[in-house]
Design an enzyme around this catalytic site. Sequence first.
Site, PDB file in Angstrom:
ATOM      1  N   CYS A  44      22.769  41.442  25.173  1.00  0.00           N
ATOM      2  CA  CYS A  44      23.244  40.146  26.235  1.00  0.00           C
ATOM      3  C   CYS A  44      22.903  39.090  25.718  1.00  0.00           C
ATOM      4  CB  CYS A  44      22.571  40.663  27.667  1.00  0.00           C
ATOM      5  SG  CYS A  44      23.050  39.519  28.966  1.00  0.00           S
ATOM      6  N   CYS A  49      26.318  38.642  26.436  1.00  0.00           N
ATOM      7  CA  CYS A  49      26.822  38.128  27.688  1.00  0.00           C
ATOM      8  C   CYS A  49      26.543  36.359  27.366  1.00  0.00           C
ATOM      9  CB  CYS A  49      25.890  38.596  28.848  1.00  0.00           C
ATOM     10  SG  CYS A  49      25.809  40.232  28.657  1.00  0.00           S
ATOM     11  N   LYS A  52      28.448  34.317  24.518  1.00  0.00           N
ATOM     12  CA  LYS A  52      29.896  34.266  24.793  1.00  0.00           C
ATOM     13  C   LYS A  52      30.131  33.690  26.083  1.00  0.00           C
ATOM     14  CE  LYS A  52      31.010  37.700  27.512  1.00  0.00           C
ATOM     15  NZ  LYS A  52      31.294  38.846  28.347  1.00  0.00           N
ATOM     16  N   TYR A 179      37.898  44.337  27.001  1.00  0.00           N
ATOM     17  CA  TYR A 179      37.616  43.502  27.718  1.00  0.00           C
ATOM     18  C   TYR A 179      36.956  42.394  26.505  1.00  0.00           C
ATOM     19  CZ  TYR A 179      32.566  44.887  27.726  1.00  0.00           C
ATOM     20  OH  TYR A 179      31.339  45.364  27.293  1.00  0.00           O
ATOM     21  N   GLU A 183      38.558  38.861  25.730  1.00  0.00           N
ATOM     22  CA  GLU A 183      37.536  37.409  25.978  1.00  0.00           C
ATOM     23  C   GLU A 183      37.709  36.602  24.736  1.00  0.00           C
ATOM     24  OE1 GLU A 183      34.292  39.510  29.337  1.00  0.00           O
ATOM     25  OE2 GLU A 183      33.995  39.619  26.977  1.00  0.00           O
ATOM     26  N   HIS A 472      39.220  27.256  53.981  1.00  0.00           N
ATOM     27  CA  HIS A 472      40.186  26.737  53.586  1.00  0.00           C
ATOM     28  C   HIS A 472      40.062  25.271  53.187  1.00  0.00           C
ATOM     29  CE1 HIS A 472      44.686  26.025  53.859  1.00  0.00           C
ATOM     30  NE2 HIS A 472      44.373  24.710  54.267  1.00  0.00           N
ATOM     31  N   GLU A 477      40.553  32.485  50.170  1.00  0.00           N
ATOM     32  CA  GLU A 477      40.544  32.763  51.580  1.00  0.00           C
ATOM     33  C   GLU A 477      41.451  33.915  51.824  1.00  0.00           C
ATOM     34  OE1 GLU A 477      42.832  30.007  53.907  1.00  0.00           O
ATOM     35  OE2 GLU A 477      42.794  28.516  52.032  1.00  0.00           O
TER      36      GLU A 477
END
Length: 489
Positions: A44, A49, A52, A179, A183, A472, A477
């Site tokens: 990681c 992670c 990246k 993934y 990525e 909003h 939302e």
Amino acid sequence: MSDFDYDLFVIGGGSGGVRAARVAAGETGAKVALAEESRYGGTCVIRGCVPKKLMVFASEFAGIAADAGLYGWEVTTGGFDWTAFSGRLNGELDRLEGVYRKLLSGSGVETFDCRATLKDAHTVLLSNGEEKTAKHILVAVGGHPVRPDMPNADLGIVSDDIFHMEALPRSILIVGGGYIACEFACILHGLGVDVTMYYRGAQILRGFDEEARGLIAEEMTQRGIKIHNGTNLVEMRCAEEGEAPEGLGASIQQMGEGVGDSSMGNQGGHGGGTQKGPIWVKATNGDTKVFDRVLFATGRKPNTEGLGLEDLGVKLGRNGQVVVDEYSQTAVPSIYAIGDVTDRVNLTPVAIREGMAFVETVFKGNPTPVDHALIPSAVFTQPELGTVGMTEEAARDQEEIEVYCTSFRPMQSAFIGKADRVLMKLIVSKASRVVLGCHIVAPNAGEMIQLAGIAIKMGATKEDFDRTVAVHPTMSEEIVTMRNPARRA
């Protein structure tokens, strides 16, 4: 007086192993040691992670600058300086590794900067020649990316190597559609690299919600990434004189051998591409092309080879993973394993949770099974995918469901005429009204899904979502304003 040198010996200095070691030492007073053969922080922090995500941030700035002009700002940008970025990136990784070392030291954990293997159920062999005994041994050695079994595969690079490039390639072929492949396709495209993807499946991001993965594929294609589904690599070699890299219009003779070279050594412990200069490839559809680089994102494998686990009776799975029970215990009672080496849910926060549960079970007398249900996660493509719970496909195979879904152009991009779309989706049990899954495709979807994950983990119903007042104007939302199901299954 203990019969062992330590109460706990941890093999592996990644996030899971470090957390288990320092909590066991700091909170229970256990005598703990840890061995790490590479860099502290593991996949990681050092080659996953963290670097990246920093590359994701870097890759987004070109688009931000262009959008700013349409919002009335006068913005001038130059080219991307990979050398300046990578220097700063490596400095940050050095800092984080130092933090990990300091945390261990501050908790009283003794560390060994060398490889550790197992001699028996309570004995660890260190590559410096020492032997250490421990009442409990925790294996947390992670995994590594693999290359396909084909001639000249060593010409390609893997994800570990990306962070050590001396220069950015001008063109790259990414083999894979998971993934990691997606990525890096988005990252490199954002940094100005011409990106092509070969994926043998029918659609990228297998295992994720089908509607979500379809939208991400559309958005990636719209941005200029060339995705070839149903396509695989069957042959590769160094390009010959006169064979031009894809989309660049320059022959090798014109380029010279060193141009675009980003040769990498054995950093990260598993080697890097040995190629200097472009690579010629042939696909399953018969096409032949030349790229500056080929990146294999075709899977990962646990780092169990040569540890001595099987000789002791520890069971390994088909992919080489350590087989454990719900308490992370192996078939040998004194040996436990957590994180990617067990190939359960290969996410850093999961490895940390597994480490904490191990300490609760073994050192605090509180047997704690690892909870792998309803884990939120994100894929840092552009746009991002945030997901928690069941996909529509999995849920409808289990029970009758209602699907609440909307896809729209968000205000920020619609205002300047961009075609970008986002997706908000809830999977709801028809019988219990519980929200079984949530899937978001949008900028910053990872930030949104963390909060949605709390409600879903708590067992929130669709009516609980409906009772929540919308914020909003925001994209998110829509999660609480979808009143009618788009379909039932």
